[in-house]
Structure formats: structure tokens, C-alpha cells
Scaffold this motif. Sequence first.
Motif, PDB file in Angstrom:
ATOM      1  N   ILE A 179       0.861  -1.185   0.000  1.00 20.77           N
ATOM      2  CA  ILE A 179       0.000   0.000   0.000  1.00 20.77           C
ATOM      3  C   ILE A 179       0.897   1.235   0.000  1.00 20.77           C
ATOM      4  O   ILE A 179       1.842   1.318   0.786  1.00 20.77           O
ATOM      5  CB  ILE A 179      -0.929   0.010   1.234  1.00 20.77           C
ATOM      6  N   PRO A 180       0.620   2.218  -0.857  1.00 20.97           N
ATOM      7  CA  PRO A 180       1.500   3.396  -0.970  1.00 20.97           C
ATOM      8  C   PRO A 180       1.291   4.416   0.159  1.00 20.97           C
ATOM      9  O   PRO A 180       0.684   5.465  -0.027  1.00 20.97           O
ATOM     10  CB  PRO A 180       1.113   3.984  -2.330  1.00 20.97           C
ATOM     11  N   PHE A 181       1.801   4.114   1.342  1.00 25.45           N
ATOM     12  CA  PHE A 181       1.716   5.034   2.462  1.00 25.45           C
ATOM     13  C   PHE A 181       2.685   6.195   2.263  1.00 25.45           C
ATOM     14  O   PHE A 181       3.770   6.022   1.700  1.00 25.45           O
ATOM     15  CB  PHE A 181       2.065   4.329   3.780  1.00 25.45           C
ATOM     16  N   SER A 182       2.317   7.360   2.770  1.00 27.40           N
ATOM     17  CA  SER A 182       3.209   8.516   2.711  1.00 27.40           C
ATOM     18  C   SER A 182       4.365   8.306   3.688  1.00 27.40           C
ATOM     19  O   SER A 182       4.304   7.437   4.571  1.00 27.40           O
ATOM     20  CB  SER A 182       2.451   9.788   3.085  1.00 27.40           C
ATOM     21  N   ALA A 183       5.396   9.116   3.555  1.00 30.87           N
ATOM     22  CA  ALA A 183       6.553   9.019   4.457  1.00 30.87           C
ATOM     23  C   ALA A 183       6.125   9.247   5.902  1.00 30.87           C
ATOM     24  O   ALA A 183       6.606   8.573   6.817  1.00 30.87           O
ATOM     25  CB  ALA A 183       7.627  10.015   4.046  1.00 30.87           C
ATOM     26  N   GLY A 184       5.202  10.194   6.120  1.00 36.90           N
ATOM     27  CA  GLY A 184       4.706  10.452   7.477  1.00 36.90           C
ATOM     28  C   GLY A 184       3.960   9.268   8.058  1.00 36.90           C
ATOM     29  O   GLY A 184       4.127   8.933   9.233  1.00 36.90           O
ATOM     30  N   ASP A 185       3.127   8.629   7.226  1.00 30.41           N
ATOM     31  CA  ASP A 185       2.391   7.445   7.688  1.00 30.41           C
ATOM     32  C   ASP A 185       3.338   6.293   7.980  1.00 30.41           C
ATOM     33  O   ASP A 185       3.144   5.544   8.936  1.00 30.41           O
ATOM     34  CB  ASP A 185       1.352   7.019   6.650  1.00 30.41           C
ATOM     35  N   ARG A 186       4.366   6.156   7.160  1.00 30.23           N
ATOM     36  CA  ARG A 186       5.352   5.096   7.402  1.00 30.23           C
ATOM     37  C   ARG A 186       6.060   5.309   8.733  1.00 30.23           C
ATOM     38  O   ARG A 186       6.281   4.371   9.490  1.00 30.23           O
ATOM     39  CB  ARG A 186       6.370   5.044   6.271  1.00 30.23           C
ATOM     40  N   ALA A 187       6.416   6.554   9.014  1.00 25.77           N
ATOM     41  CA  ALA A 187       7.083   6.864  10.283  1.00 25.77           C
ATOM     42  C   ALA A 187       6.151   6.586  11.457  1.00 25.77           C
ATOM     43  O   ALA A 187       6.581   6.067  12.496  1.00 25.77           O
ATOM     44  CB  ALA A 187       7.527   8.321  10.281  1.00 25.77           C
ATOM     45  N   MET A 188       4.873   6.918  11.306  1.00 19.71           N
ATOM     46  CA  MET A 188       3.893   6.666  12.363  1.00 19.71           C
ATOM     47  C   MET A 188       3.749   5.162  12.608  1.00 19.71           C
ATOM     48  O   MET A 188       3.704   4.712  13.760  1.00 19.71           O
ATOM     49  CB  MET A 188       2.553   7.279  11.982  1.00 19.71           C
ATOM     50  N   LEU A 189       3.698   4.369  11.537  1.00 17.61           N
ATOM     51  CA  LEU A 189       3.606   2.915  11.683  1.00 17.61           C
ATOM     52  C   LEU A 189       4.850   2.349  12.363  1.00 17.61           C
ATOM     53  O   LEU A 189       4.757   1.461  13.211  1.00 17.61           O
ATOM     54  CB  LEU A 189       3.407   2.253  10.323  1.00 17.61           C
ATOM     55  N   ALA A 190       6.018   2.855  12.001  1.00 15.24           N
ATOM     56  CA  ALA A 190       7.268   2.371  12.593  1.00 15.24           C
ATOM     57  C   ALA A 190       7.340   2.700  14.086  1.00 15.24           C
ATOM     58  O   ALA A 190       7.975   1.977  14.853  1.00 15.24           O
ATOM     59  CB  ALA A 190       8.461   2.981  11.866  1.00 15.24           C
ATOM     60  N   ALA A 191       6.673   3.786  14.494  1.00 12.63           N
ATOM     61  CA  ALA A 191       6.700   4.195  15.896  1.00 12.63           C
ATOM     62  C   ALA A 191       5.733   3.412  16.777  1.00 12.63           C
ATOM     63  O   ALA A 191       5.785   3.526  17.994  1.00 12.63           O
ATOM     64  CB  ALA A 191       6.392   5.691  15.992  1.00 12.63           C
ATOM     65  N   VAL A 192       4.861   2.603  16.176  1.00 15.04           N
ATOM     66  CA  VAL A 192       3.877   1.839  16.955  1.00 15.04           C
ATOM     67  C   VAL A 192       4.570   0.910  17.940  1.00 15.04           C
ATOM     68  O   VAL A 192       4.204   0.829  19.113  1.00 15.04           O
ATOM     69  CB  VAL A 192       2.943   1.033  16.019  1.00 15.04           C
ATOM     70  N   ASP A 193       5.579   0.200  17.462  1.00 20.35           N
ATOM     71  CA  ASP A 193       6.294  -0.753  18.312  1.00 20.35           C
ATOM     72  C   ASP A 193       7.664  -0.986  17.694  1.00 20.35           C
ATOM     73  O   ASP A 193       7.755  -1.269  16.495  1.00 20.35           O
ATOM     74  CB  ASP A 193       5.509  -2.067  18.382  1.00 20.35           C
ATOM     75  N   PRO A 194       8.722  -0.902  18.487  1.00 22.18           N
ATOM     76  CA  PRO A 194      10.070  -1.089  17.923  1.00 22.18           C
ATOM     77  C   PRO A 194      10.313  -2.506  17.400  1.00 22.18           C
ATOM     78  O   PRO A 194      11.265  -2.735  16.663  1.00 22.18           O
ATOM     79  CB  PRO A 194      11.008  -0.752  19.089  1.00 22.18           C
ATOM     80  N   ARG A 195       9.451  -3.441  17.758  1.00 17.40           N
ATOM     81  CA  ARG A 195       9.613  -4.808  17.268  1.00 17.40           C
ATOM     82  C   ARG A 195       9.105  -4.988  15.846  1.00 17.40           C
ATOM     83  O   ARG A 195       9.366  -6.006  15.211  1.00 17.40           O
ATOM     84  CB  ARG A 195       8.891  -5.787  18.193  1.00 17.40           C
ATOM     85  N   LEU A 196       8.357  -3.992  15.336  1.00 17.47           N
ATOM     86  CA  LEU A 196       7.829  -4.091  13.979  1.00 17.47           C
ATOM     87  C   LEU A 196       8.925  -3.839  12.947  1.00 17.47           C
ATOM     88  O   LEU A 196       9.667  -2.884  13.032  1.00 17.47           O
ATOM     89  CB  LEU A 196       6.704  -3.071  13.753  1.00 17.47           C
ATOM     90  N   ASP A 197       8.990  -4.707  11.984  1.00 15.95           N
ATOM     91  CA  ASP A 197       9.908  -4.568  10.854  1.00 15.95           C
ATOM     92  C   ASP A 197       9.044  -4.612   9.594  1.00 15.95           C
ATOM     93  O   ASP A 197       8.680  -5.688   9.127  1.00 15.95           O
ATOM     94  CB  ASP A 197      10.932  -5.707  10.858  1.00 15.95           C
ATOM     95  N   ILE A 198       8.676  -3.442   9.083  1.00 20.74           N
ATOM     96  CA  ILE A 198       7.782  -3.369   7.933  1.00 20.74           C
ATOM     97  C   ILE A 198       8.591  -3.039   6.690  1.00 20.74           C
ATOM     98  O   ILE A 198       9.271  -2.026   6.628  1.00 20.74           O
ATOM     99  CB  ILE A 198       6.686  -2.306   8.136  1.00 20.74           C
ATOM    100  N   VAL A 199       8.494  -3.914   5.703  1.00 21.02           N
ATOM    101  CA  VAL A 199       9.138  -3.680   4.410  1.00 21.02           C
ATOM    102  C   VAL A 199       8.063  -3.143   3.472  1.00 21.02           C
ATOM    103  O   VAL A 199       7.048  -3.788   3.256  1.00 21.02           O
ATOM    104  CB  VAL A 199       9.746  -4.979   3.844  1.00 21.02           C
ATOM    105  N   PHE A 200       8.292  -1.953   2.949  1.00 21.38           N
ATOM    106  CA  PHE A 200       7.335  -1.342   2.030  1.00 21.38           C
ATOM    107  C   PHE A 200       7.753  -1.652   0.604  1.00 21.38           C
ATOM    108  O   PHE A 200       8.735  -1.114   0.099  1.00 21.38           O
ATOM    109  CB  PHE A 200       7.250   0.168   2.265  1.00 21.38           C
TER     110      PHE A 200
END
Length: 135
Positions: free
Chosen positions: A10-31
Amino acid sequence: MERLRGRCTIPFSAGDRAMLAAVDPRLDIVFDGPDSAEVVAAIEDPAAEVLLSSWSPPDLARMPRLRLLMTPSAGIDSLLSLDPWALGVVVTNGSGLHAVHMGEYVLWATLLAVGRTAEARRGRGTSVALGRCAD
């Protein structure tokens, strides 16, 4: 600390990507991107446990740890032949996600068509939403 790996087309904006990454440091999301069937078909990730995409992967064996398949669309017909449920994969969809917006659009389109029809009948115009109005 064990990490949770997810793939997202899904084409998330850079701001949305940063917000998702801040949810939990254990998340490793590859866009991955763009959001297309070809991109999803090319994903081969033995560590991915989550996939967020408008497209279903043609071969679930390419993501053997997949546990959650999320799609923003309402339908999941394309998944029936894959039967991810038999592999223990939870499937979520966006059913109802766009209901309010669609309701607003339908109301707007209806009011526009009624307005154009009324104008045409009063002789102020001739076009209506689906053609021409003739008395």
C-alpha cells in the motif's frame, strides 16, 4: 526481542510510514511497491508474518510464516482457491471501510441528477446525468 516482519504494498506517505514504525520497535515493515499483482507475486520472504496489499499472493509457500493477510478491498474471492485458512492464516478485509464515503457520493450524484433534470425541464439546460431530457 523478537521482531515481527510485515510486507506492505500500500503506498503510504513518508509520514504514515514513520507513524507505523513508531507503533512498536519490534515491527519490521518492508514497504514494497507499487501495489500491483506483479509486485506481490515477486515477494519471497520466509520471515514475513503479515502482508498488507490490495492483491493476494499467488503462492503462499513463498511466505511460509504468514499469519495475517490484510486487504483494504471488500472482496476476498481471489483468496478462495488459495485457502489461506487451512494454513492458519487470518484474513481481514476492508468491508465497510468506504461505506460512509460511498453513501455521501451516491447522495451527491442523486442530488446532482435531480437538479439537472429539474433545470432541463424548466428549459435552463438540456443535459442530465445519464443523457438528455426531452419533454
